[in-house]
Design an enzyme around this catalytic site. Structure first.
Site, PDB file in Angstrom:
ATOM      1  N   LYS A 150    -106.242 -98.444   1.968  1.00 24.58           N
ATOM      2  CA  LYS A 150    -106.875 -98.331  -0.012  1.00 24.58           C
ATOM      3  C   LYS A 150    -108.681 -98.640   0.152  1.00 24.58           C
ATOM      4  O   LYS A 150    -108.931 -97.866  -0.844  1.00 24.58           O
ATOM      5  CB  LYS A 150    -106.773 -99.913  -0.488  1.00 24.58           C
ATOM      6  CG  LYS A 150    -105.376-100.023  -0.798  1.00 24.58           C
ATOM      7  CD  LYS A 150    -105.177-101.542  -1.836  1.00 24.58           C
ATOM      8  CE  LYS A 150    -104.002-101.478  -2.725  1.00 24.58           C
ATOM      9  NZ  LYS A 150    -104.107-102.333  -3.942  1.00 24.58           N
ATOM     10  N   ASP A 190    -105.310-102.676  -9.775  1.00 22.95           N
ATOM     11  CA  ASP A 190    -105.491-103.768  -9.356  1.00 22.95           C
ATOM     12  C   ASP A 190    -105.889-104.649 -10.398  1.00 22.95           C
ATOM     13  O   ASP A 190    -105.401-105.697 -11.104  1.00 22.95           O
ATOM     14  CB  ASP A 190    -105.472-104.046  -8.102  1.00 22.95           C
ATOM     15  CG  ASP A 190    -104.932-103.433  -6.891  1.00 22.95           C
ATOM     16  OD1 ASP A 190    -104.288-102.878  -7.719  1.00 22.95           O
ATOM     17  OD2 ASP A 190    -105.777-103.346  -5.776  1.00 22.95           O
TER      18      ASP A 190
END
Ligand code: ATR
Length: 283
Positions: free
Chosen positions: A71, A108
């Site tokens: 990420k 997210d």
């Protein structure tokens, strides 16, 4: 035979990635939306990430999700990063642009908030403080989401206090960093407490947190979804608190990804939630 020009092709890049439940969810949506396509688990080692991402276009992918451990690294590789991903400091989704460049975003925070609102529609962001445990990438996304929806005070507690202070200095005054030893008392008068650490995940010890100070009306949320109910959530449920498990965050972050890739808004149905939960119970 199908027309490969119109094949909906996406995936999740991670290492390891075989445990990922994302393909189950995205391929469910392919069927629901009558799309001819595939969402694949793409096992890519960190040393191969750059090559893999540059292959998305020639292979005909519309984009991909990015999961552990890529990420942060993906942020350095893509051509453009939107403001949210840059604030959060991590990418969860890459979309191929018309000019062939790669745009990195972070969904997210959206996943966490949309799940919270679907499961607990009565929760009000401005009704009181929140506690967030942990100060890593997931914490940054959750803090971003809570602030975005209007939480006025987030008590941020992390084992390493300096990381909590760094996050607070970047996110502003809403974030109040507190030392680890304050975690129990910090729960007083909150509307929600969120675990963003790996504690309670399979193979890890339970989160070391006493819930004695937690108001009975507060929500206990965990971003961990293996197991579906962590010891922290079990303890909260036993004392009568509402709980929120981590699978919903995964489900809901898929919605903006589909909008970005296919211009389709898929639905998190109770059937899909059950399919995902059952797949985890079998672990
Ligand atoms: P992610 O991207 O999933 O958030 P991360 O950035 O590695 O992962 O962050 C992991 C978080 O879990 C951190 O807040 C970490 O605390 P430290 O900053 O002190 O390392 C927290 N964490 C990991 N192991 C922990 C433990 N045994 N007790 C408490 N917190 C822990």
């Amino acid at each position: 035979m199908f027309n490969t020009d119109r094949l909906f092709l996406a995936g999740v890049v991670g290492w390891p990635v075989s445990h990922s439940r994302s393909p189950l969810m995205h391929n469910y949506w392919m069927k629901q939306n009558n799309c001819i396509g595939l969402y694949l688990p793409l096992a890519v080692k960190p040393c191969g990430l750059s090559t893999a991402l540059s292959a998305l276009k020639p292979l005909g992918f519309v984009g991909c999700n990015v999961t552990i451990p890529h990420k942060q690294m993906a942020l350095e590789i893509v051509d453009k990063v939107d403001e949210i991903a840059s604030t959060v400091g991590a990418i969860s989704c890459i979309t191929l642009q018309k000019d062939g460049s790669l745009l990195g975003t972070n969904n997210d925070w959206y996943g966490f908030m949309a799940n919270l609102k679907q499961e607990h529609p009565d929760w009000q962001a401005d009704a009181g403080p929140a506690v967030v445990i942990g100060a890593g990438g997931a914490s940054r996304a959750v803090c971003y989401g809570l602030m975005h929806d209007g939480v006025k005070e987030i008590r941020l507690i992390n084992r390493t206090y300096s990381s909590a202070k760094t996050l607070a200095s970047q996110f502003g005054k809403t974030i109040k960093p507190l030392p680890w030893k304050m975690r129990h008392q910090a729960l007083e008068d909150v509307t929600i407490v969120v675990n963003t650490t790996n504690q309670g995940m399979v193979g890890e010890p339970p989160l070391d947190l006493s819930l004695d100070y937690l108001p009975s009306t507060a929500i206990a949320a965990d971003i961990v979804y293996v197991p579906l109910e962590t010891p922290f959530l079990t303890a909260a449920r036993h004392r009568g608190n509402h709980t929120l498990n981590g699978i919903g965050m995964l489900l809901h972050q898929g919605i903006p990804a589909w909008k970005q890739w296919f211009n389709i808004e898929p639905i998190v149905t109770s059937e899909l939630r059950k399919i995902m939960e059952s797949s985890l119970i079998k672990i």
